[in-house]
Design a protein around this motif. Structure first.
Motif, short mmCIF file in Angstrom:
data_model
loop_
_atom_site.label_atom_id
_atom_site.label_comp_id
_atom_site.label_asym_id
_atom_site.label_seq_id
_atom_site.Cartn_x
_atom_site.Cartn_y
_atom_site.Cartn_z
N LEU A 149 0.24 10.33 -5.20
CA LEU A 149 -0.92 10.64 -4.37
C LEU A 149 -0.50 11.21 -3.02
N ASP A 150 0.53 10.62 -2.44
CA ASP A 150 1.03 11.13 -1.17
C ASP A 150 1.44 12.60 -1.31
N TYR A 151 2.13 12.91 -2.37
CA TYR A 151 2.56 14.30 -2.60
C TYR A 151 1.34 15.22 -2.80
N GLY A 152 0.39 14.76 -3.59
CA GLY A 152 -0.80 15.57 -3.84
C GLY A 152 -1.60 15.84 -2.58
N PHE A 153 -1.78 14.81 -1.77
CA PHE A 153 -2.58 14.97 -0.56
C PHE A 153 -1.82 15.69 0.55
N ASN A 154 -0.57 15.34 0.76
CA ASN A 154 0.15 15.84 1.94
C ASN A 154 1.02 17.07 1.69
N GLN A 155 1.39 17.33 0.46
CA GLN A 155 2.20 18.52 0.17
C GLN A 155 1.39 19.61 -0.53
N ILE B 129 -10.24 9.10 -5.77
CA ILE B 129 -9.77 8.70 -4.45
C ILE B 129 -9.73 9.95 -3.58
N THR B 130 -10.19 9.83 -2.35
CA THR B 130 -10.16 10.96 -1.42
C THR B 130 -8.94 10.84 -0.51
N LYS B 131 -8.62 11.94 0.14
CA LYS B 131 -7.51 11.94 1.09
C LYS B 131 -7.77 10.93 2.20
N GLU B 132 -9.00 10.88 2.68
CA GLU B 132 -9.37 9.94 3.75
C GLU B 132 -9.20 8.49 3.29
N GLU B 133 -9.65 8.18 2.07
CA GLU B 133 -9.49 6.82 1.55
C GLU B 133 -8.01 6.46 1.42
N PHE B 134 -7.21 7.40 0.93
CA PHE B 134 -5.79 7.16 0.77
C PHE B 134 -5.13 6.93 2.13
N SER B 135 -5.51 7.73 3.11
CA SER B 135 -4.95 7.58 4.45
C SER B 135 -5.26 6.22 5.05
N CYS B 136 -6.46 5.71 4.80
CA CYS B 136 -6.84 4.38 5.32
C CYS B 136 -6.01 3.28 4.66
N LEU B 137 -5.63 3.45 3.40
CA LEU B 137 -4.81 2.45 2.72
C LEU B 137 -3.42 2.34 3.32
N ARG B 138 -2.92 3.42 3.85
CA ARG B 138 -1.56 3.46 4.35
C ARG B 138 -1.42 2.91 5.76
N GLN B 139 -2.53 2.64 6.43
CA GLN B 139 -2.47 2.14 7.82
C GLN B 139 -2.34 0.66 7.88
N ALA C 144 -5.57 0.72 -17.26
CA ALA C 144 -5.43 1.87 -16.36
C ALA C 144 -6.52 1.85 -15.28
N VAL C 145 -7.71 1.39 -15.65
CA VAL C 145 -8.80 1.25 -14.67
C VAL C 145 -8.39 0.22 -13.61
N LYS C 146 -7.85 -0.91 -14.05
CA LYS C 146 -7.40 -1.94 -13.10
C LYS C 146 -6.31 -1.39 -12.18
N HIS C 147 -5.39 -0.64 -12.76
CA HIS C 147 -4.31 -0.05 -11.95
C HIS C 147 -4.88 0.92 -10.91
N ALA C 148 -5.79 1.78 -11.34
CA ALA C 148 -6.38 2.75 -10.42
C ALA C 148 -7.15 2.05 -9.30
N LEU C 149 -7.93 1.05 -9.65
CA LEU C 149 -8.68 0.31 -8.62
C LEU C 149 -7.73 -0.37 -7.64
N ALA C 150 -6.66 -0.95 -8.15
CA ALA C 150 -5.67 -1.60 -7.27
C ALA C 150 -4.94 -0.59 -6.40
N SER C 151 -4.93 0.67 -6.82
CA SER C 151 -4.26 1.74 -6.07
C SER C 151 -5.20 2.43 -5.09
N GLY C 152 -6.46 1.98 -5.02
CA GLY C 152 -7.39 2.53 -4.05
C GLY C 152 -8.46 3.44 -4.60
N PHE C 153 -8.44 3.71 -5.89
CA PHE C 153 -9.47 4.55 -6.50
C PHE C 153 -10.80 3.81 -6.52
#
Length: 75
Positions: free
Chosen positions: A11-17, A65-75, A32-41
């Motif tokens: 996801l980092d590569y997709g959003f930032n590169q 998952i959006t770029k904004e949602e992903f960014s919030c997870l990393r903070q 896979a649904v559980k994995h995606a939800l745990a990953s922020g989807f």
């Protein structure tokens, strides 16, 4: 946890590169649904009986998952 780290790296590569604004996923597999939800989807939809696996009608789950949602997870 290694799978989640792999998802985070992808996801980092997709959003930032590559400049993606959002990433969509679809799967018939509950794990896979559980994995995606745990990953922020976020689950967007369930499409009942859309496909067949081993002759049985199976739901497809659509997640995003959006770029904004992903960014919030990393903070």
């Amino acid at each position: 946890k290694p799978a989640r780290e792999g998802t985070r790296i992808g996801l980092d590569y997709g959003f930032n590169q590559l400049g993606f604004e959002q990433v969509w996923a679809s799967t018939p597999w509950p794990i896979a649904v559980k994995h995606a939800l745990a990953s922020g989807f976020t689950k967007i939809a369930r499409l009942p009986g859309l496909t067949k696996i081993d002759g049985r009608e199976t739901d497809i789950h659509v997640l995003r998952i959006t770029k904004e949602e992903f960014s919030c997870l990393r903070q």
